[in-house]
Write an enzyme that holds these catalytic residues in place. Structure first.
Site, PDB file in Angstrom:
ATOM      1  NE  ARG A 227      40.543 143.912   7.829  1.00 61.47           N
ATOM      2  CZ  ARG A 227      41.764 143.435   7.543  1.00 61.47           C
ATOM      3  NH1 ARG A 227      42.751 143.606   8.407  1.00 61.47           N
ATOM      4  NH2 ARG A 227      41.999 142.819   6.406  1.00 61.47           N
TER       5      ARG A 227
ATOM      6  CB  SER B 273      55.541 151.687  17.257  1.00 56.67           C
ATOM      7  OG  SER B 273      55.610 150.666  16.297  1.00 56.67           O
TER       8      SER B 273
ATOM      9  CB  CYS C 296      50.359 136.605  13.034  1.00 56.38           C
ATOM     10  SG  CYS C 296      51.647 137.790  13.389  1.00 56.38           S
TER      11      CYS C 296
HETATM   12  N1  SAH Z   1      45.776 144.826  12.949  1.00 59.87           N
HETATM   13  C1  SAH Z   1      46.414 145.288  11.733  1.00 59.87           C
HETATM   14  C2  SAH Z   1      47.771 144.632  11.506  1.00 59.87           C
HETATM   15  C3  SAH Z   1      48.771 144.827  12.631  1.00 59.87           C
HETATM   16  S1  SAH Z   1      50.431 144.628  12.144  1.00 59.87           S
HETATM   17  C4  SAH Z   1      45.463 145.061  10.558  1.00 59.87           C
HETATM   18  O1  SAH Z   1      44.471 144.311  10.679  1.00 59.87           O
HETATM   19  O2  SAH Z   1      45.692 145.630   9.491  1.00 59.87           O
HETATM   20  C5  SAH Z   1      51.328 145.094  13.536  1.00 59.87           C
HETATM   21  C6  SAH Z   1      51.481 146.593  13.734  1.00 59.87           C
HETATM   22  O3  SAH Z   1      52.119 146.766  14.989  1.00 59.87           O
HETATM   23  C7  SAH Z   1      52.346 147.317  12.723  1.00 59.87           C
HETATM   24  O4  SAH Z   1      51.617 148.374  12.159  1.00 59.87           O
HETATM   25  C8  SAH Z   1      53.543 147.867  13.527  1.00 59.87           C
HETATM   26  O5  SAH Z   1      53.922 149.183  13.119  1.00 59.87           O
HETATM   27  C9  SAH Z   1      52.991 147.910  14.913  1.00 59.87           C
HETATM   28  N2  SAH Z   1      53.939 147.751  16.027  1.00 59.87           N
HETATM   29  C10 SAH Z   1      55.029 146.940  16.113  1.00 59.87           C
HETATM   30  N3  SAH Z   1      55.576 147.003  17.344  1.00 59.87           N
HETATM   31  C11 SAH Z   1      54.821 147.869  18.061  1.00 59.87           C
HETATM   32  C12 SAH Z   1      54.871 148.339  19.404  1.00 59.87           C
HETATM   33  N4  SAH Z   1      55.803 147.921  20.260  1.00 59.87           N
HETATM   34  N5  SAH Z   1      53.917 149.207  19.801  1.00 59.87           N
HETATM   35  C13 SAH Z   1      52.958 149.634  18.951  1.00 59.87           C
HETATM   36  N6  SAH Z   1      52.870 149.223  17.675  1.00 59.87           N
HETATM   37  C14 SAH Z   1      53.781 148.340  17.235  1.00 59.87           C
END
Ligand code: SAH
Length: 399
Positions: free
Chosen positions: A212, A251, A340
């Site tokens: 970040r 989502s 991840c």
């Molecule tokens: N980048 C974030 C962490 C991401 S975690 C950070 O640094 O804090 C992954 C996220 O993807 C979750 O919030 C989950 O709700 C979302 N997610 C899972 N499947 C998804 C999809 N098909 N489309 C959009 N969002 C999705």
């Protein structure tokens, strides 16, 4: 007497390299009747002791080594010592008032298989993920309270991986008073509210902290798409770095609500960001149809690979989402793309991203290779501990 796990001939090889896992297939015999999580001596076929580990009767990973020194006792002072070591390594972070959230214990990577401890301001959140960690629960709790006075302790042992260990899911307060609904943390230039009761993992993706910070340095004047945005971490980082606008996409309605709150908390003008709810695979296609373009896209999807059997399907998922991102990037634009999934190795991930660029008919360069933050170290003898991979790619401008 301590029970013994005796290996099949030749199966002590990985132990000689100090890899801490013993799979069921490597075991010839278990002598004694170790209970779930109890300490066992691990011996080669010829009876040579290799170390002490915890016994997981329900898991394919039947033993996890605590130590490769068979003379060491696994007791309260073992726990005090290992925890102290892990915490001392994070001391510079604990002293830094501009970073108030830190991973203090990173399981195998801190030679404490099954135990995660994260710190959010004055709250410690722990996850006991294995039978061994569960066995020592009271000792772990008492040691943490002892080593980190003034912190409350909250348990989030509600990860699905506990099912593989035959353990029930559990969460709740262990020590101190109940945490507030949201705990505010500082991460460099941004403030984030963390829900330690219901948030993902222990509440926040601490492993992305340094990435970040990199996004902050790259975002000035850029129009950003933050895909899989969770509670807004990368967006806040980009806005702090002067991004002109960030579109957050996730989502989950509840998660987006907290993300919006986090944007307000940081005081960013509301015309600099938006939140969009939807499935990234569909929304990215729609954005493309609408002719949208971005200067910087962050792609940080959830873990697509849960087991080796899912690898191929997951690879298709990663390729698809990266291809769509390349199509949405302006010439000269940047893609910060992550995986991840521990089972997807860095080389293969890069190949998938390369295929995605090719399919999108984009030529791109890797500017930086990224990994997990330094408070999530990797033990050299346990390469599986390295799970978060990232690439910053630049789409080469077409003249
Ligand atoms: N980048 C974030 C962490 C991401 S975690 C950070 O640094 O804090 C992954 C996220 O993807 C979750 O919030 C989950 O709700 C979302 N997610 C899972 N499947 C998804 C999809 N098909 N489309 C959009 N969002 C999705």
């Amino acid at each position: 007497m301590t029970a013994s796990v005796i290996l099949k001939p030749g199966r002590e090889k990985s132990l000689r390299r100090h890899h801490p896992w013993i799979f069921t297939g490597a075991i010839a015999q278990v002598s004694g009747h170790p209970q779930s999580g109890a300490t066992v001596v691990v011996r080669s076929a010829s009876g040579e002791p290799f170390g002490l580990g915890s016994y997981s009767p329900h898991s394919q990973i039947r033993v996890r080594l605590w130590t490769f020194n068979p003379q060491e006792a696994i007791d309260r002072s073992f726990w005090q010592g290992r925890l102290q070591q892990a915490i001392a390594a994070r001391n510079p972070l604990l002293q830094d008032s501009s970073q108030t959230a830190t991973r203090l214990v990173a399981a195998e990577s801190d030679r404490l298989p099954g135990l995660i401890v994260d710190r959010y301001d004055r709250t410690l959140v722990c996850q006991l993920l294995t039978a061994g960690a569960e066995f020592w629960r009271d000792t772990i709790m008492a040691s943490l309270v002892d080593l980190l006075p003034g912190y409350r302790l909250y348990e989030r042992s509600d990860s699905d991986v506990r099912a593989k260990e035959g353990l029930p899911l559990r969460s709740g307060l262990l020590y101190g008073d109940e945490p507030p609904d949201l705990i505010e943390i500082q991460e460099g230039p941004i403030r984030v509210q963390v829900d330690v009761r219901a948030g993902h993992k222990t509440g926040f993706y601490l492993d992305q902290r340094q990435n970040r910070a990199i996004i902050t340095t790259l975002a000035a004047q850029k129009r950003v798409l933050n895909c899989f945005s969770y509670t807004g971490g990368f967006s806040l980082a980009a806005l702090a770095g002067g991004a002109s606008h960030v579109l957050n996409l996730d989502s989950s309605t509840a998660i987006l609500k907290l993300s919006a709150q986090n944007h307000q908390l940081n005081g960013f003008a509301s015309d600099r960001y938006d939140h969009l709810e939807g499935d990234a695979f569909q929304v990215l296609r729609q954005l493309r149809e609408q002719g949208e373009q971005f200067d910087l896209i962050v792609l940080d999807p959830p873990k697509f690979v849960e087991s080796k059997a899912h690898l191929e399907r997951a690879a298709r998922g990663y390729k698809d989402i990266n291809r769509l991102a390349f199509l949405l990037l302006r010439s000269g634009g940047l893609l910060a793309t992550f995986s991840c999934s521990g089972l997807l190795e860095a080389d293969l991930f890069q190949k998938i991203v390369a295929d995605a660029a090719l399919d999108a008919q984009r030529e791109a360069q890797v500017l930086q290779r990224l990994g997990q933050a330094s408070d999530h170290p990797t033990l050299l003898s346990f390469p599986e501990g390295f799970y978060l991979k990232g690439l910053i790619c630049r789409v080469i401008p077409i003249p």
